[in-house]
Design a protein around this motif. Sequence first.
Motif, mmCIF file in Angstrom:
data_model
loop_
_atom_site.group_PDB
_atom_site.id
_atom_site.type_symbol
_atom_site.label_atom_id
_atom_site.label_comp_id
_atom_site.label_asym_id
_atom_site.label_seq_id
_atom_site.Cartn_x
_atom_site.Cartn_y
_atom_site.Cartn_z
ATOM 1 N N PRO A 47 0.677 -1.170 0.033
ATOM 2 C CA PRO A 47 0.036 0.107 0.031
ATOM 3 C C PRO A 47 1.104 1.335 -0.112
ATOM 4 O O PRO A 47 2.100 1.305 0.655
ATOM 5 C CB PRO A 47 -0.783 -0.046 1.192
ATOM 6 N N ALA A 48 0.590 2.146 -0.787
ATOM 7 C CA ALA A 48 1.027 3.584 -0.618
ATOM 8 C C ALA A 48 0.320 4.611 -0.873
ATOM 9 O O ALA A 48 -1.061 4.488 -1.467
ATOM 10 C CB ALA A 48 2.203 3.452 -1.847
ATOM 11 N N ASP A 49 0.470 5.965 -0.529
ATOM 12 C CA ASP A 49 -0.165 6.977 -0.961
ATOM 13 C C ASP A 49 0.703 8.005 -1.807
ATOM 14 O O ASP A 49 1.859 7.999 -1.872
ATOM 15 C CB ASP A 49 -0.361 8.015 0.335
ATOM 16 N N ILE A 50 -0.117 8.433 -2.837
ATOM 17 C CA ILE A 50 0.468 9.255 -3.575
ATOM 18 C C ILE A 50 0.187 10.848 -3.533
ATOM 19 O O ILE A 50 -0.873 11.149 -3.421
ATOM 20 C CB ILE A 50 0.024 9.036 -5.225
ATOM 21 N N LEU A 51 1.148 11.568 -2.853
ATOM 22 C CA LEU A 51 0.944 12.802 -2.467
ATOM 23 C C LEU A 51 1.997 13.755 -3.018
ATOM 24 O O LEU A 51 3.057 13.764 -2.915
ATOM 25 C CB LEU A 51 1.050 12.841 -0.824
ATOM 26 N N HIS A 52 1.126 14.853 -3.768
ATOM 27 C CA HIS A 52 2.177 15.807 -4.278
ATOM 28 C C HIS A 52 3.063 15.312 -5.397
ATOM 29 O O HIS A 52 4.189 15.791 -5.359
ATOM 30 C CB HIS A 52 2.517 16.879 -3.255
ATOM 31 N N GLY A 53 2.796 14.151 -5.979
ATOM 32 C CA GLY A 53 3.605 13.834 -6.957
ATOM 33 C C GLY A 53 4.588 12.804 -6.316
ATOM 34 O O GLY A 53 5.506 12.324 -6.900
ATOM 35 N N VAL A 54 4.670 12.377 -5.055
ATOM 36 C CA VAL A 54 5.531 11.561 -4.278
ATOM 37 C C VAL A 54 4.742 10.443 -4.201
ATOM 38 O O VAL A 54 3.650 10.256 -3.375
ATOM 39 C CB VAL A 54 6.055 12.139 -3.177
ATOM 40 N N THR A 55 5.205 9.033 -4.248
ATOM 41 C CA THR A 55 4.648 7.744 -3.609
ATOM 42 C C THR A 55 5.293 7.452 -2.434
ATOM 43 O O THR A 55 6.387 7.298 -2.388
ATOM 44 C CB THR A 55 4.674 6.663 -4.961
ATOM 45 N N VAL A 56 4.394 7.214 -1.325
ATOM 46 C CA VAL A 56 5.052 7.090 -0.121
ATOM 47 C C VAL A 56 4.590 5.845 0.279
ATOM 48 O O VAL A 56 3.328 5.582 0.782
ATOM 49 C CB VAL A 56 4.286 8.179 0.893
ATOM 50 N N PRO A 57 5.250 4.729 0.314
ATOM 51 C CA PRO A 57 4.997 3.471 0.678
ATOM 52 C C PRO A 57 4.572 3.067 2.135
ATOM 53 O O PRO A 57 4.980 4.003 2.959
ATOM 54 C CB PRO A 57 6.154 2.381 0.403
ATOM 55 N N ASP A 58 3.633 2.203 2.328
ATOM 56 C CA ASP A 58 3.172 2.170 3.591
ATOM 57 C C ASP A 58 2.875 0.657 3.994
ATOM 58 O O ASP A 58 1.957 0.039 4.092
ATOM 59 C CB ASP A 58 1.837 2.989 3.987
ATOM 60 N N PRO A 59 4.182 -0.269 3.914
ATOM 61 C CA PRO A 59 4.164 -1.749 4.188
ATOM 62 C C PRO A 59 3.299 -2.168 5.535
ATOM 63 O O PRO A 59 2.817 -3.035 5.401
ATOM 64 C CB PRO A 59 5.491 -2.045 4.049
ATOM 65 N N TYR A 60 3.218 -1.460 6.663
ATOM 66 C CA TYR A 60 2.576 -1.598 7.622
ATOM 67 C C TYR A 60 1.411 -1.220 8.057
ATOM 68 O O TYR A 60 0.973 -1.027 9.020
ATOM 69 C CB TYR A 60 3.713 -1.769 8.848
ATOM 70 N N ARG A 61 0.410 -0.759 6.884
ATOM 71 C CA ARG A 61 -0.754 -0.236 7.262
ATOM 72 C C ARG A 61 -1.759 -1.170 7.789
ATOM 73 O O ARG A 61 -2.556 -0.854 8.512
ATOM 74 C CB ARG A 61 -1.172 0.429 5.497
ATOM 75 N N TRP A 62 -1.638 -2.349 7.318
ATOM 76 C CA TRP A 62 -2.315 -3.586 8.007
ATOM 77 C C TRP A 62 -2.579 -3.401 9.503
ATOM 78 O O TRP A 62 -3.331 -3.838 10.167
ATOM 79 C CB TRP A 62 -2.016 -4.852 7.582
ATOM 80 N N LEU A 63 -1.273 -2.682 10.156
ATOM 81 C CA LEU A 63 -1.356 -2.814 11.584
ATOM 82 C C LEU A 63 -2.112 -1.576 12.183
ATOM 83 O O LEU A 63 -2.104 -1.689 13.373
ATOM 84 C CB LEU A 63 0.045 -2.553 12.031
#
Length: 717
Positions: A47-63
């Motif tokens: 999972p990742a967020d795309i914010l202001h042209g930057v992809t920010v991964p979030d591998p532990y979002r399930w937590l």
Amino acid sequence: MERARPPFCPSASLTYRSPAPPRRAVRVSARPARPGLVRDGGPGRIPADILHGVTVPDPYRWLEEADTPATRDWLAERASEFDAAVADWPLRPHLAREIRELVATDLWTPPVRRGGAVFATRRAAGAEHPRLVRVEDGREHVVFDPAAVDPSGATTLDSWEPSPDGALVAVQTSRGGTERGELQVLSARTGRPVEEPISGVRYSHVAWLPSTSAPAFYYVRRDDGDGRRGVWLHQVAAREARPDLLVHPCQAPRTVPGIRLRHGRWLLVSESHGTGHRNDLWIADLAESEVSSPRLRPVHVGADVESAADVGPDGTLYLRTTLGAPRRRVCAADPARPGPEHWREVVAEESDATLDGFAVVHADGAAVELLVARTRLGVSELSAHDPSGARPPRPIPLPGDGMVAHLDAGDDGTAHFGYADVATQQIVLTYRPGERPRRWPGGGPPAAASPVRRRTQWCRSADGTRLPVTVFSLNGFTAPAPTILHAYGGFGRPRQFGFSATVLAWLRAGGRYAVAHVRGGGDAGREWHLLGSRRGKPRAVEDLLAAADALVAAGMCRREGLCLSGGSAGGLLVLAAATSRPDVCAAVIASAPLADMVRFERLGLGAMWTAEFGTVADPGDFAALLSYSPYHRALAGRDRAYPAVLLTGFHGDTRTDAAHPRKMCAALLASSDGTRPVLLRYERGVGHGPRAVTRAIDLAADAHAFAAAYTGLSPTR
């Protein structure tokens, strides 16, 4: 000094370590991307967020999901690791015994007199919770005891307010640490409820109306969940069921309402914007308007000002304010013309002390004195001022270099306040004009001379700003000793040196305890706060790093004998420091911290804190948040030699949300080289606020035994 870009800014492309095979590493790219969420589309996708042209991964979002089978299994593994580790910490039993002995005294709050009776809370020596008592004719009667209502210890008494005649008491309770609970009206004589409780409140202010024939009060709802934020009028035990009446809806989103009713006539309504940067303020004279529709006159609305108000018995409006005074002053005005253009200064600002609170001491219908409390580098000062300005201020002696709290004045010409210092648990003192403060009968044992020595160490931050670090010791400062360095640096709150059994036990064991007065806190006034908030938050991190380096350079401690410690916003600070410079210390304690600063607005009360931290919706704020976000800095690392880290998380935490320490722990475990432990101490049935004494002792003993184990504080020291 303003920087061209925030410090610790990550490069345009960073490789984030994946949590485990078969997931793959994902790169943050500065290439333009379509806004939105890259959702987990199957195996190998992170999972990742795309914010202001930057992809920010979030591998532990399930937590972020607290009660899924996967999260519960993961937490069980962390609990096993923690239990195995704590068994090897030699100071753990000793610290637990010391802390328990130090808190085994009666602890009172300052009294409130209503209708011939005195109300206060008292936590008896050995008790798990304070209980609300009524003292009348020299006898003590229990009004509400959380332990009797809930023997499990999970219920806390969050606030209380007696009616003007002392016949009723409004109490707010919550369970499991959620701080969301019920507001209930009890008989002050029997302790029994007189009506059904009001649900869905959070630390509600209660302002009783003076009528005894038809008891009623104003209260506030602060939570956004039910859309009922604002000031409400409640009729107690009305014969005909009536819905509560909204008399002042919140005027702006994400504001926190507050109320106060003075002398049964003057209604003060405030709305704080965010976290203390500013507030709006109104006043109503209930003698000239209906209680169901009070005519509120604006004192100041929409201004960049923070004020707290009181009204004297003669109808004079007094304001503690930052208008024209970043360290605050006290002004007076006519409630009929309450705007700032009509204010006159009564107590001037001081350049090196912050005005915390004041009380109007009055007698025979006239204000006699303004009792003013200030904080100077963590130490409280008290002074009495003539409201007319005809006489110079007079210092009020205190038992030592400590902290004044709960300053309030009664209708009988007296004021009460709590006093505590590093070696003295809170005592209650009574003050009358012209006299020295004396101990309130039953208000705790007399204060003894403190054996703790205090020294101020000055240092310079990365931008050249000079800031103080206060160091405490029982054994002097001639040789290095294992040291805990604490910092908070948030919400404009100053560090004040009250009692901590945990700190005193650490000092008795031979350690030192230091407090860094970093920007973002209120130690040097409002400007100090603003310099370390929002896009300036990285300055607070730089300040903490400078403080750590200064302690080592001054010989107070060795690098391998230093532990950084902070909770909540302070937990964010110490994690940001350790992930930016892992060599800065040997250990880190982060209690209920913020950690994922890209998604903090989605977790707990984060949406209320954008004035403090900024918002990812703003490109500049987003760049600053990502630059120091501990979770993302950990994800960007690989095989890093981090300090030993202890994170604490509380399942019922509705403020910072326990998702932060869960995700931070996972990221550190994945990026650490494994030479030092990353531990999570996770509790259910408690939250961010108060808890039963036994649970508080266990938490404190565990945290400081961890610090001892990794800084070399020995049981025989």
